[in-house]
Design an enzyme around this catalytic site. Structure first.
Site, PDB file in Angstrom:
ATOM      1  N   ARG A  14      86.799  54.446  66.606  1.00 47.51           N
ATOM      2  CA  ARG A  14      85.787  53.595  66.642  1.00 47.51           C
ATOM      3  C   ARG A  14      85.156  53.776  68.134  1.00 47.51           C
ATOM      4  NH1 ARG A  14      85.335  47.959  68.903  1.00 47.51           N
ATOM      5  NH2 ARG A  14      86.911  47.879  70.057  1.00 47.51           N
ATOM      6  N   GLY A  15      85.179  55.184  69.286  1.00 52.79           N
ATOM      7  CA  GLY A  15      85.003  55.256  70.409  1.00 52.79           C
ATOM      8  C   GLY A  15      83.968  56.651  69.457  1.00 52.79           C
ATOM      9  N   MET A  16      83.464  57.223  70.848  1.00 51.99           N
ATOM     10  CA  MET A  16      82.498  57.761  70.354  1.00 51.99           C
ATOM     11  C   MET A  16      83.111  59.652  69.390  1.00 51.99           C
ATOM     12  SD  MET A  16      79.537  57.714  71.048  1.00 51.99           S
ATOM     13  CE  MET A  16      78.706  59.085  70.159  1.00 51.99           C
ATOM     14  N   THR A  41      94.314  49.778  69.651  1.00 48.56           N
ATOM     15  CA  THR A  41      94.728  48.990  70.265  1.00 48.56           C
ATOM     16  C   THR A  41      94.894  47.917  71.116  1.00 48.56           C
ATOM     17  OG1 THR A  41      92.409  49.695  72.225  1.00 48.56           O
ATOM     18  CG2 THR A  41      94.772  51.035  72.405  1.00 48.56           C
ATOM     19  N   GLN A  76      91.394  57.891  71.553  1.00 47.66           N
ATOM     20  CA  GLN A  76      91.402  56.861  72.683  1.00 47.66           C
ATOM     21  C   GLN A  76      91.481  57.101  74.146  1.00 47.66           C
ATOM     22  OE1 GLN A  76      91.475  53.968  70.961  1.00 47.66           O
ATOM     23  NE2 GLN A  76      91.550  53.065  72.647  1.00 47.66           N
ATOM     24  N   CYS A 138      84.867  69.844  76.107  1.00 42.06           N
ATOM     25  CA  CYS A 138      83.636  69.902  75.899  1.00 42.06           C
ATOM     26  C   CYS A 138      82.903  70.773  76.218  1.00 42.06           C
ATOM     27  CB  CYS A 138      83.267  68.723  75.737  1.00 42.06           C
ATOM     28  SG  CYS A 138      82.551  67.592  77.165  1.00 42.06           S
ATOM     29  N   GLN A 165      75.124  67.467  81.734  1.00 42.95           N
ATOM     30  CA  GLN A 165      75.821  66.770  81.274  1.00 42.95           C
ATOM     31  C   GLN A 165      75.913  65.318  80.068  1.00 42.95           C
ATOM     32  OE1 GLN A 165      80.004  69.309  82.064  1.00 42.95           O
ATOM     33  NE2 GLN A 165      80.499  67.364  81.451  1.00 42.95           N
ATOM     34  N   GLU A 247      86.690  67.735  86.057  1.00 41.07           N
ATOM     35  CA  GLU A 247      85.852  68.915  85.263  1.00 41.07           C
ATOM     36  C   GLU A 247      85.336  70.123  85.380  1.00 41.07           C
ATOM     37  OE1 GLU A 247      85.052  67.471  82.719  1.00 41.07           O
ATOM     38  OE2 GLU A 247      82.968  68.351  81.385  1.00 41.07           O
ATOM     39  N   ARG A 275      76.041  64.813  85.909  1.00 37.43           N
ATOM     40  CA  ARG A 275      75.795  64.435  84.199  1.00 37.43           C
ATOM     41  C   ARG A 275      73.797  64.017  84.427  1.00 37.43           C
ATOM     42  NH1 ARG A 275      79.097  62.950  80.718  1.00 37.43           N
ATOM     43  NH2 ARG A 275      81.141  62.282  82.363  1.00 37.43           N
ATOM     44  N   HIS A 282      75.277  68.752  75.412  1.00 36.61           N
ATOM     45  CA  HIS A 282      75.430  69.309  77.116  1.00 36.61           C
ATOM     46  C   HIS A 282      75.002  70.406  76.951  1.00 36.61           C
ATOM     47  CE1 HIS A 282      78.397  65.781  78.338  1.00 36.61           C
ATOM     48  NE2 HIS A 282      78.644  66.937  77.900  1.00 36.61           N
TER      49      HIS A 282
HETATM   50  P1  NAP Z   1      85.043  55.643  73.891  1.00 38.14           P
HETATM   51  O1  NAP Z   1      83.552  56.225  72.954  1.00 38.14           O
HETATM   52  O2  NAP Z   1      85.176  54.672  75.264  1.00 38.14           O
HETATM   53  O3  NAP Z   1      85.859  55.265  72.424  1.00 38.14           O
HETATM   54  C1  NAP Z   1      87.432  55.023  73.527  1.00 38.14           C
HETATM   55  C2  NAP Z   1      87.865  53.819  72.311  1.00 38.14           C
HETATM   56  O4  NAP Z   1      87.470  52.862  73.857  1.00 38.14           O
HETATM   57  C3  NAP Z   1      87.896  53.331  71.039  1.00 38.14           C
HETATM   58  O5  NAP Z   1      88.043  53.765  70.587  1.00 38.14           O
HETATM   59  C4  NAP Z   1      88.036  51.668  71.706  1.00 38.14           C
HETATM   60  O6  NAP Z   1      89.849  51.311  71.060  1.00 38.14           O
HETATM   61  C5  NAP Z   1      88.197  51.162  72.404  1.00 38.14           C
HETATM   62  N1  NAP Z   1      86.293  51.011  72.829  1.00 38.14           N
HETATM   63  C6  NAP Z   1      86.267  49.608  73.820  1.00 38.14           C
HETATM   64  N2  NAP Z   1      84.959  48.633  73.143  1.00 38.14           N
HETATM   65  C7  NAP Z   1      84.274  49.715  72.578  1.00 38.14           C
HETATM   66  C8  NAP Z   1      82.898  49.692  72.291  1.00 38.14           C
HETATM   67  N3  NAP Z   1      81.890  49.117  72.133  1.00 38.14           N
HETATM   68  N4  NAP Z   1      82.736  50.861  70.867  1.00 38.14           N
HETATM   69  C9  NAP Z   1      83.657  52.123  70.713  1.00 38.14           C
HETATM   70  N5  NAP Z   1      85.066  51.687  71.312  1.00 38.14           N
HETATM   71  C10 NAP Z   1      85.136  50.999  71.935  1.00 38.14           C
HETATM   72  O7  NAP Z   1      85.922  57.263  74.068  1.00 38.14           O
HETATM   73  P2  NAP Z   1      85.186  58.657  73.918  1.00 38.14           P
HETATM   74  O8  NAP Z   1      84.242  58.999  74.446  1.00 38.14           O
HETATM   75  O9  NAP Z   1      85.106  58.500  72.746  1.00 38.14           O
HETATM   76  O10 NAP Z   1      86.302  59.356  74.510  1.00 38.14           O
HETATM   77  C11 NAP Z   1      87.925  59.412  73.537  1.00 38.14           C
HETATM   78  C12 NAP Z   1      88.208  61.051  74.377  1.00 38.14           C
HETATM   79  O11 NAP Z   1      88.048  62.201  73.906  1.00 38.14           O
HETATM   80  C13 NAP Z   1      88.729  60.646  76.075  1.00 38.14           C
HETATM   81  O12 NAP Z   1      89.732  61.122  76.515  1.00 38.14           O
HETATM   82  C14 NAP Z   1      87.178  61.558  76.318  1.00 38.14           C
HETATM   83  O13 NAP Z   1      87.645  62.089  77.396  1.00 38.14           O
HETATM   84  C15 NAP Z   1      87.281  62.580  75.319  1.00 38.14           C
HETATM   85  N6  NAP Z   1      86.294  63.482  74.821  1.00 38.14           N
HETATM   86  C16 NAP Z   1      84.853  62.822  75.150  1.00 38.14           C
HETATM   87  C17 NAP Z   1      83.842  63.653  74.680  1.00 38.14           C
HETATM   88  C18 NAP Z   1      82.817  62.680  74.771  1.00 38.14           C
HETATM   89  O14 NAP Z   1      82.164  63.699  74.478  1.00 38.14           O
HETATM   90  N7  NAP Z   1      82.116  61.546  74.306  1.00 38.14           N
HETATM   91  C19 NAP Z   1      84.485  65.102  74.745  1.00 38.14           C
HETATM   92  C20 NAP Z   1      85.391  66.024  74.532  1.00 38.14           C
HETATM   93  C21 NAP Z   1      86.708  64.942  74.831  1.00 38.14           C
HETATM   94  P3  NAP Z   1      89.976  50.799  69.962  1.00 38.14           P
HETATM   95  O15 NAP Z   1      89.691  49.951  68.405  1.00 38.14           O
HETATM   96  O16 NAP Z   1      91.147  50.833  70.301  1.00 38.14           O
HETATM   97  O17 NAP Z   1      89.629  49.298  70.971  1.00 38.14           O
END
Ligand code: NAP
Length: 379
Positions: A14-16, A41, A76, A138, A165, A247, A275, A282
């Site tokens: 569900r995250g980014m 979760t 996650q 990334c 970034q 980083e 950032r 990026h």
């Molecule tokens: P994120 O967007 O914060 O999402 C992580 C989790 O937060 C979701 O799966 C969801 O879990 C929960 N969540 C809570 N409120 C939310 C909302 N309003 N919208 C969507 N999700 C929400 O994290 P992310 O950026 O995808 O990063 C995940 C991992 O990948 C991290 O370890 C990060 O370091 C790594 N990463 C990120 C990037 C990047 O560019 N963002 C690049 C490389 C690696 P539930 O459904 O379980 O609640």
């Protein structure tokens, strides 16, 4: 295992990163190849996405459910990995753990996945029985994708990278905070009227913006901890003892691990990670020290022809303004590489600027491609 579909459990979809991953898997028809279960979760029991073989979301903290998976793919975040991974292994689970978070990246028995650079190494690790596979940081993945040609040709001595970034690198909630900051700068405190009045006093407007940026108004910055819209933040992740941020530290250790280089072959990489107020993608400004003098034409050819994802941008103002920025590459798999020129520093130095979508090649794409590679190698 002949003709059997691998069972993949998705956590953090569900995250980014997870959302971009699902999008890409849909476009490439990947879901037909696997039996999939979606975990959460926070939303266990709610309806699962259409691709799920189960009607509802399973609990991402339920060990027995996770243990039924051949592969657990998690986007996650590191806290989840820290909480679950070692206990799941302790419970005897021998499946593949595929992760976007940094927690396991530098563990001796994990393998970093970026197949255009290290497909052979990944295959060797699968055959050796390695079970923890991790997407790299990334900016590291994007840097290596941009420099694949010169790296494979062994031309590079060291690299300094200064990064720009995007907010999405900090996750979904932070992207919303950046937009709230932008909206606040424009709309609040009487600035909108001043912006739209062509005769208004620019110093008055600047003073009002500074009140926001200096924390004297309700300008929102809870998540970033500092102004991003209208400013920048030269700090990403936690401090290291040597003065780098984590980083910055990741660049050299992860890049060399991906390339499979041992300590005396290591390519030194260092710089400042910053950032900025871009939404997605990026950018990095590179100073590259070559082992020998620069042959600009052959460096350009090696870079541009390294693989199908490099989009080489000639070093002209027109081409740079047209393409070499986050707005152009966001949502695409292309890696823009431009501003290639010799430097005043000496004949072994070359300047490069590169941009790529950190949610695609910097996160989701290497994981998606690992699933297909693993299936190809083992099923
Ligand atoms: P994120 O967007 O914060 O999402 C992580 C989790 O937060 C979701 O799966 C969801 O879990 C929960 N969540 C809570 N409120 C939310 C909302 N309003 N919208 C969507 N999700 C929400 O994290 P992310 O950026 O995808 O990063 C995940 C991992 O990948 C991290 O370890 C990060 O370091 C790594 N990463 C990120 C990037 C990047 O560019 N963002 C690049 C490389 C690696 P539930 O459904 O379980 O609640």
């Amino acid at each position: 295992m002949a003709n059997q579909k691998l069972k993949v459990g998705f956590v953090g979809w569900r995250g980014m990163v997870g959302s971009v991953l699902l999008d890409r898997m849909r476009s490439e028809g990947d879901f037909d190849q696997f039996e999939t279960v979606f975990f959460s979760t926070s939303q266990a029991g709610l309806e699962a996405p259409g691709e799920s073989c189960e009607k509802t979301l399973w609990d991402a903290y339920d060990f027995e459910a996770l243990k039924k998976m051949d592969i657990v793919l998690t986007c996650q975040g590191g806290d989840y990995t820290k909480k679950i991974h070692s206990d799941l292994r302790g419970n005897g689970w021998k499946g593949i753990w595929l992760d976007a978070a940094s927690t396991l990246r530098m563990q001796e028995n994990s393998c970093l996945v970026l197949d255009p650079l290290n497909k052979g190494l990944i295959k060797d690790e699968i055959h050796k029985g390695t079970v923890d596979f991790v997407g790299a940081n990334c900016t590291v993945s994007l840097l290596l994708m941009a420099l694949t040609g010169p790296l494979k040709a062994g031309l590079i001595d060291w690299v300094t990278t200064h990064t720009y970034q995007a907010a999405s690198g900090a996750g979904a909630k932070n992207m919303k905070e950046l937009l709230k900051q932008m909206g606040y700068l424009y709309n609040e405190g009487g600035k909108k009227e001043l912006i739209e009045d062509s005769r208004s006093d620019i110093l008055k407007l600047d003073e009002l913006v500074n009140l926001d940026l200096q924390g004297k108004t309700q300008y929102p910055k809870e998540l970033f901890g500092a102004p991003l819209a209208g400013s920048l933040i030269p700090w990403i992740d936690s401090p290291m003892e040597n003065g780098q941020t984590r980083e910055e530290w990741k660049a050299m250790v992860e890049a060399n691990k991906i390339l499979g280089l041992n300590q005396d072959e290591n390519i030194a990489i260092d710089g400042t990670c910053v950032r900025i107020g871009a939404m997605r993608s990026h950018s990095q400004a590179l100073t590259i020290k070559l082992k020998d003098g620069l042959d600009l034409k052959s460096f350009e050819e090696l870079t541009a022809n390294a693989h199908e994802w490099v989009d080489f941008v000639p070093n002209t103002k027109e081409a740079t303004l047209e393409k070499l920025h986050p707005a152009h590459y966001s949502g695409t798999l292309k890696i823009g590489v431009g501003r290639l020129r010799p430097m005043n520093l000496g004949k072994e130095f070359v300047n490069v600027f590169t941009v790529g979508d950190q949610l695609l090649w910097g996160a989701a794409e290497p994981l998606r491609r690992f699933l297909r590679l693993y299936q190809e190698v083992t099923v």
